[in-house]
Design a protein around this motif. Structure first.
Motif, PDB file in Angstrom:
ATOM      1  N   PHE A   1       0.816  -1.222   0.000  1.00 59.16           N
ATOM      2  CA  PHE A   1       0.000   0.000   0.000  1.00 59.16           C
ATOM      3  C   PHE A   1       0.854   1.278   0.000  1.00 59.16           C
ATOM      4  CE2 PHE A   1      -2.301  -3.348   2.180  1.00 59.16           C
ATOM      5  CZ  PHE A   1      -3.530  -3.353   1.547  1.00 59.16           C
ATOM      6  N   THR A   2       2.085   1.207  -0.540  1.00 58.75           N
ATOM      7  CA  THR A   2       2.986   2.374  -0.582  1.00 58.75           C
ATOM      8  C   THR A   2       3.505   2.549  -2.004  1.00 58.75           C
ATOM      9  OG1 THR A   2       3.703   1.836   1.664  1.00 58.75           O
ATOM     10  CG2 THR A   2       4.996   3.481   0.477  1.00 58.75           C
ATOM     11  N   PRO A   3       2.860   3.391  -2.820  1.00 59.71           N
ATOM     12  CA  PRO A   3       3.302   3.588  -4.202  1.00 59.71           C
ATOM     13  C   PRO A   3       4.750   4.106  -4.253  1.00 59.71           C
ATOM     14  CG  PRO A   3       1.138   4.544  -3.852  1.00 59.71           C
ATOM     15  CD  PRO A   3       1.674   4.181  -2.502  1.00 59.71           C
ATOM     16  N   PRO A   4       5.625   3.459  -5.027  1.00 63.83           N
ATOM     17  CA  PRO A   4       7.033   3.887  -5.086  1.00 63.83           C
ATOM     18  C   PRO A   4       7.254   5.153  -5.919  1.00 63.83           C
ATOM     19  CG  PRO A   4       6.667   2.047  -6.563  1.00 63.83           C
ATOM     20  CD  PRO A   4       5.391   2.270  -5.840  1.00 63.83           C
ATOM     21  N   ILE A   5       6.260   5.558  -6.694  1.00 66.24           N
ATOM     22  CA  ILE A   5       6.392   6.731  -7.567  1.00 66.24           C
ATOM     23  C   ILE A   5       5.398   7.787  -7.113  1.00 66.24           C
ATOM     24  CG2 ILE A   5       6.247   7.573  -9.938  1.00 66.24           C
ATOM     25  CD1 ILE A   5       6.815   4.752 -10.914  1.00 66.24           C
ATOM     26  N   SER A   6       5.868   9.013  -7.028  1.00 63.63           N
ATOM     27  CA  SER A   6       5.016  10.129  -6.607  1.00 63.63           C
ATOM     28  C   SER A   6       3.872  10.322  -7.602  1.00 63.63           C
ATOM     29  CB  SER A   6       5.845  11.410  -6.515  1.00 63.63           C
ATOM     30  OG  SER A   6       5.001  12.524  -6.313  1.00 63.63           O
ATOM     31  N   THR A   7       2.727  10.767  -7.075  1.00 58.68           N
ATOM     32  CA  THR A   7       1.561  11.002  -7.935  1.00 58.68           C
ATOM     33  C   THR A   7       1.790  12.140  -8.916  1.00 58.68           C
ATOM     34  OG1 THR A   7       0.638  12.421  -6.192  1.00 58.68           O
ATOM     35  CG2 THR A   7      -0.078  10.118  -6.243  1.00 58.68           C
ATOM     36  N   ASP A   8       2.794  12.995  -8.649  1.00 65.66           N
ATOM     37  CA  ASP A   8       3.082  14.105  -9.562  1.00 65.66           C
ATOM     38  C   ASP A   8       3.863  13.652 -10.791  1.00 65.66           C
ATOM     39  OD1 ASP A   8       1.830  15.825  -7.787  1.00 65.66           O
ATOM     40  OD2 ASP A   8       3.696  16.211  -6.678  1.00 65.66           O
ATOM     41  N   ASP A   9       4.525  12.512 -10.678  1.00 61.80           N
ATOM     42  CA  ASP A   9       5.341  12.020 -11.802  1.00 61.80           C
ATOM     43  C   ASP A   9       4.465  11.360 -12.867  1.00 61.80           C
ATOM     44  OD1 ASP A   9       7.512  12.938 -10.444  1.00 61.80           O
ATOM     45  OD2 ASP A   9       8.124  10.964  -9.681  1.00 61.80           O
ATOM     46  N   LYS A  10       4.950  11.463 -14.055  1.00 64.19           N
ATOM     47  CA  LYS A  10       4.244  10.858 -15.178  1.00 64.19           C
ATOM     48  C   LYS A  10       4.548   9.352 -15.218  1.00 64.19           C
ATOM     49  CE  LYS A  10       3.603  11.226 -20.177  1.00 64.19           C
ATOM     50  NZ  LYS A  10       4.062  11.887 -21.426  1.00 64.19           N
ATOM     51  N   THR A  11       3.488   8.507 -15.224  1.00 69.91           N
ATOM     52  CA  THR A  11       3.671   7.049 -15.238  1.00 69.91           C
ATOM     53  C   THR A  11       2.897   6.437 -16.396  1.00 69.91           C
ATOM     54  OG1 THR A  11       1.802   6.830 -13.710  1.00 69.91           O
ATOM     55  CG2 THR A  11       4.009   6.872 -12.730  1.00 69.91           C
ATOM     56  N   SER A  12       3.254   5.191 -16.700  1.00 62.80           N
ATOM     57  CA  SER A  12       2.605   4.493 -17.821  1.00 62.80           C
ATOM     58  C   SER A  12       1.310   3.822 -17.354  1.00 62.80           C
ATOM     59  CB  SER A  12       3.549   3.418 -18.374  1.00 62.80           C
ATOM     60  OG  SER A  12       3.748   2.403 -17.406  1.00 62.80           O
ATOM     61  N   LEU A  13       0.510   3.370 -18.334  1.00 61.09           N
ATOM     62  CA  LEU A  13      -0.735   2.670 -18.043  1.00 61.09           C
ATOM     63  C   LEU A  13      -0.473   1.354 -17.303  1.00 61.09           C
ATOM     64  CD1 LEU A  13      -3.828   2.392 -18.388  1.00 61.09           C
ATOM     65  CD2 LEU A  13      -3.381   1.301 -20.610  1.00 61.09           C
ATOM     66  N   LEU A  14       0.649   0.718 -17.676  1.00 50.29           N
ATOM     67  CA  LEU A  14       0.992  -0.547 -17.007  1.00 50.29           C
ATOM     68  C   LEU A  14       1.173  -0.339 -15.505  1.00 50.29           C
ATOM     69  CD1 LEU A  14       3.559  -2.147 -19.502  1.00 50.29           C
ATOM     70  CD2 LEU A  14       1.110  -2.627 -19.267  1.00 50.29           C
ATOM     71  N   TYR A  15       1.823   0.758 -15.139  1.00 52.81           N
ATOM     72  CA  TYR A  15       2.057   1.058 -13.726  1.00 52.81           C
ATOM     73  C   TYR A  15       0.730   1.330 -13.016  1.00 52.81           C
ATOM     74  CZ  TYR A  15       3.333   3.532  -9.472  1.00 52.81           C
ATOM     75  OH  TYR A  15       3.428   3.923  -8.157  1.00 52.81           O
ATOM     76  N   GLU A  16      -0.175   2.073 -13.662  1.00 60.07           N
ATOM     77  CA  GLU A  16      -1.454   2.412 -13.036  1.00 60.07           C
ATOM     78  C   GLU A  16      -2.280   1.139 -12.750  1.00 60.07           C
ATOM     79  OE1 GLU A  16      -2.532   5.308 -11.897  1.00 60.07           O
ATOM     80  OE2 GLU A  16      -0.569   6.155 -12.448  1.00 60.07           O
ATOM     81  N   ILE A  17      -2.225   0.204 -13.695  1.00 55.99           N
ATOM     82  CA  ILE A  17      -2.946  -1.070 -13.481  1.00 55.99           C
ATOM     83  C   ILE A  17      -2.341  -1.824 -12.297  1.00 55.99           C
ATOM     84  CG2 ILE A  17      -3.505  -3.308 -14.479  1.00 55.99           C
ATOM     85  CD1 ILE A  17      -3.557  -1.928 -17.234  1.00 55.99           C
ATOM     86  N   ALA A  18      -0.985  -1.910 -12.277  1.00 51.38           N
ATOM     87  CA  ALA A  18      -0.290  -2.614 -11.194  1.00 51.38           C
ATOM     88  C   ALA A  18      -0.533  -1.940  -9.858  1.00 51.38           C
ATOM     89  CB  ALA A  18       1.197  -2.702 -11.495  1.00 51.38           C
TER      90      ALA A  18
ATOM     91  N   ALA B   1      -2.203  -4.548  -7.093  1.00 54.63           N
ATOM     92  CA  ALA B   1      -1.361  -5.037  -5.992  1.00 54.63           C
ATOM     93  C   ALA B   1      -2.036  -4.890  -4.625  1.00 54.63           C
ATOM     94  CB  ALA B   1      -0.002  -4.343  -6.012  1.00 54.63           C
ATOM     95  N   PRO B   2      -2.509  -3.687  -4.232  1.00 51.06           N
ATOM     96  CA  PRO B   2      -3.162  -3.580  -2.908  1.00 51.06           C
ATOM     97  C   PRO B   2      -4.475  -4.363  -2.811  1.00 51.06           C
ATOM     98  CG  PRO B   2      -3.349  -1.516  -4.116  1.00 51.06           C
ATOM     99  CD  PRO B   2      -2.393  -2.363  -4.883  1.00 51.06           C
ATOM    100  N   ILE B   3      -5.170  -4.489  -3.968  1.00 57.50           N
ATOM    101  CA  ILE B   3      -6.418  -5.274  -3.943  1.00 57.50           C
ATOM    102  C   ILE B   3      -6.118  -6.741  -3.617  1.00 57.50           C
ATOM    103  CG2 ILE B   3      -8.262  -6.207  -5.411  1.00 57.50           C
ATOM    104  CD1 ILE B   3      -8.334  -3.489  -6.832  1.00 57.50           C
ATOM    105  N   LEU B   4      -5.058  -7.270  -4.246  1.00 56.81           N
ATOM    106  CA  LEU B   4      -4.668  -8.650  -3.976  1.00 56.81           C
ATOM    107  C   LEU B   4      -4.208  -8.825  -2.529  1.00 56.81           C
ATOM    108  CD1 LEU B   4      -2.750  -9.477  -7.283  1.00 56.81           C
ATOM    109  CD2 LEU B   4      -4.951 -10.397  -6.556  1.00 56.81           C
TER     110      LEU B   4
END
Length: 622
Positions: A56-73, A77-80
């Protein structure tokens, strides 16, 4: 699909976990590879970031630009993780609920060890109409999936090793399961010694507040005797252990007991008595005996079940006074096999009439053709069911209407391979025997206890003491009472055939009336024993139906003791297996052995017939 729900859920969970890990790894690798060029540092950072996703601790800040793959993961991850945590929490809460519901239930059952027999018993009891609450206790590891499956069905599961746990841990466990108030305990380990050790550990710590039935799986007679000696010794130190009723069981005994309870078997016994309905008004013990056809049992295949089957037949199929049940045993090398069988069961020849056929000398079709008495029942006992099916084809050409009981241990449904015949019954599946009807047999034990109560009351009247309560009886005496109870259905069937135009209520009233007459004889016994014996003989002569059933009970009793390898002896000794009443001549029992054998006890077994729950033990209380 429904039966395999847990399997598929586990597979889906694993697949999502792998997909999430791959998505997280790929997306984080793309993100960090721009700024980190050291391969080792890059791999370490990526793996650390993937782990943080599941915590439950995202390694990338919400301000940074991330890919769709990361958003899905990031969402998966926390749901699992939550699913895993909530599953554990729900299982814990479910376990707590089962503990409390079981603890306060009057039908709480403890099953020790998750063996094949233990698991089968639990599944059968869950489907039972008695609404049992079950707790499973094992010293061995129980798989989480199996534990979850049990808990969802209301079975509280525990893992404890009595040998390695300290006193406080054991005390807490015993309090948790409320062991002093359970209804039954089953010791189902695969090994006799482990069951013995479990039983000892429980008995030494239990302080029963109610009657508790203990059922111990035990193949060895030696271990059984140790168990009996131990409970006797412990009862001397703790009075409340008299509330414990211990019963030994094994797969062979239960399998044969299941066979003997089959409707086909009971119908075959009943057919041998059909002529009783046409006797007319002139009735005597001799005429009753003449109108009962001797049972002829064919047993094909000699193996580990044969000896036990013959013991049950010797008891349950005792129907005549003048002839023993005829047993035709057939197999290859039958002479050698039966010689070994009789060496281990020396009393069988005293209880049954044997005819042995060796297939090496006489083939099956020839032996069937030369039979002087047609079979009442045929048991095909071979482990190789293909052999039995081959024999069945030969038998059906000559004895279509005779009931056939066929052993099938192949776990293959042979319904479509068998002829469409209602006279065929298969047996051999362990799920058929680990049931409350076969293992607990509460109705049978209630009948046996009623007879023991009548015996005790009569002993007290004779100034011989009040006898022993059911739980204090030796294993031999309990077995004898149960065997008498098993034979009750034969005596009841004889009464129904004799009084074919009367209802069960009429027969009950008849027995009540005769019991009242018998009670008057008891008054004579208090003052003049010799006169009592004379009047008792007159009573039997004047009541031929009671006379026949009393004689039949004595013959059955002798047969049951013969099959326990007892012999005649001047003194009653269960260790030496001697008994002074093993006398086949009824005239001697009524004569010079009257004061030793007390034929009144045989008559008492008749007065306990038809004492079902609806009759409220009327004759016992009269």
């Amino acid at each position: 699909m429904k039966e395999n729900r847990n399997y598929y859920k586990k597979k889906i969970y694993l697949a999502l976990l792998i997909i999430t890990f791959i998505l997280g790894f790929v997306s984080l690798y793309e993100y960090y590879s721009v700024t980190i060029h050291n391969p080792f540092r890059l791999l370490s950072t990526v793996l650390y970031g993937v782990i943080k996703l599941f915590l439950f601790t995202p390694p990338i800040s919400t301000d940074d630009k991330t890919s769709l793959l990361y958003e899905i993961a990031k969402w998966l991850a926390p749901i699992l993780t939550s699913t895993f945590i909530f599953t554990k929490i729900s299982n814990t809460l479910l376990h707590i609920k089962n503990i409390w519901f079981n603890k306060i239930s009057a039908n709480h059952i403890l099953v020790f060890e998750n063996s094949v027999m233990g698991e089968t018993l639990i599944n059968n009891l869950i489907d039972d109409n008695n609404s049992y609450k079950i707790s499973l206790i094992s010293k061995h590891f129980i798989d989480d999936n199996l534990k979850s499956k049990y808990e969802k069905k209301g079975v509280a599961t525990y893992q404890i090793d009595f040998e390695k746990s300290d006193k406080n841990e054991i005390r807490e466990f015993l309090n948790t399961v409320n062991i002093n108030n359970v209804k039954y305990m089953f010791f189902c380990s695969d090994t006799d010694l482990e069951n013995y050790a479990l039983y000892i550990n429980v008995i030494k710590r239990i302080k029963p507040q109610r009657h508790i039935g203990c059922y111990i799986k035990c193949e060895s007679n030696t271990v059984s005797s140790y168990i009996e000696d131990m409970i006797v010794y412990e009862r001397e130190k703790k009075e409340n252990l008299k509330k414990i009723d211990t019963t030994h069981f094994n797969q062979t005994d239960l399998t044969v007991r299941k066979i003997m309870c089959e409707s086909l078997v009971n119908e075959s016994i009943s057919k041998s008595m059909d002529s009783l309905s046409s006797m007319g008004d002139i009735i005597s013990a001799e005429r009753i005996d003449e109108n009962i056809k001797r049972m002829h049992i064919v047993v094909i295949g000699i193996n580990e079940l044969t000896g036990t089957l013959l013991k049950f037949i010797a008891n349950d199929m005792t129907t005549k006074l003048t002839e023993d049940t005829l047993i035709s045993i057939m197999d290859y090398d039958a002479d050698t096999k039966t010689e070994k069988l009789f060496a281990e069961n020396i009393g069988l020849k005293k209880a049954l009439d044997f005819h042995i056929t060796d297939f090496n000398k006489v083939p099956l079709y020839e032996s069937l053709r030369s039979m002087k008495e047609s079979p009442s029942l045929i048991f095909l006992m071979n482990e190789d069911v293909v052999k039995s099916l081959k024999y069945l084809n030969i038998i059906n050409k000559q004895f279509t209407d005779v009931a056939k009981i066929i052993r099938n241990v192949s776990n293959i449904d042979l319904t479509y391979a068998l002829p469409k015949d209602e006279n065929i019954k298969l047996f051999g599946d362990v799920s058929q025997i680990m049931t409350s009807d076969i293992l607990i047999r509460e109705a049978l034990d209630n009948h046996a206890k009623k007879f023991n109560n009548s015996y005790n009351e009569y002993s007290q009247l004779l100034l011989m003491g009040g006898g022993s309560s059911w739980n204090e009886l030796s294993y031999v005496k309990k077995t004898s009472s149960r065997l008498s109870a098993m034979h009750a259905r034969v005596k009841e069937d004889i009464l129904r055939k004799i009084f074919f135009d009367k209802s069960d209520d009429f027969i009950k009233n008849y027995l009540n009336k005769k019991f009242e007459e018998f009670k008057k004889l008891e008054e004579i016994m208090k003052t003049d024993n010799e006169k009592f014996k004379t009047e008792f003989r007159k009573f039997l002569k004047a009541n031929p139906v009671l006379d026949f059933l009393s004689r039949l009970e004595h013959k059955r009793w002798c047969n049951s003791y013969y099959t326990m390898n007892f012999v005649y002896g001047e003194k009653k000794d269960e260790n030496l297996k001697t008994h002074p009443c093993l006398i086949d001549d009824w005239n001697r029992v009524l004569g010079d052995k009257f004061d030793v054998c007390h034929p009144e006890y045989d008559l008492l077994s008749v007065f306990t017939l038809f004492l079902g729950e609806d009759n409220n033990g009327k004759r016992k209380e009269a």
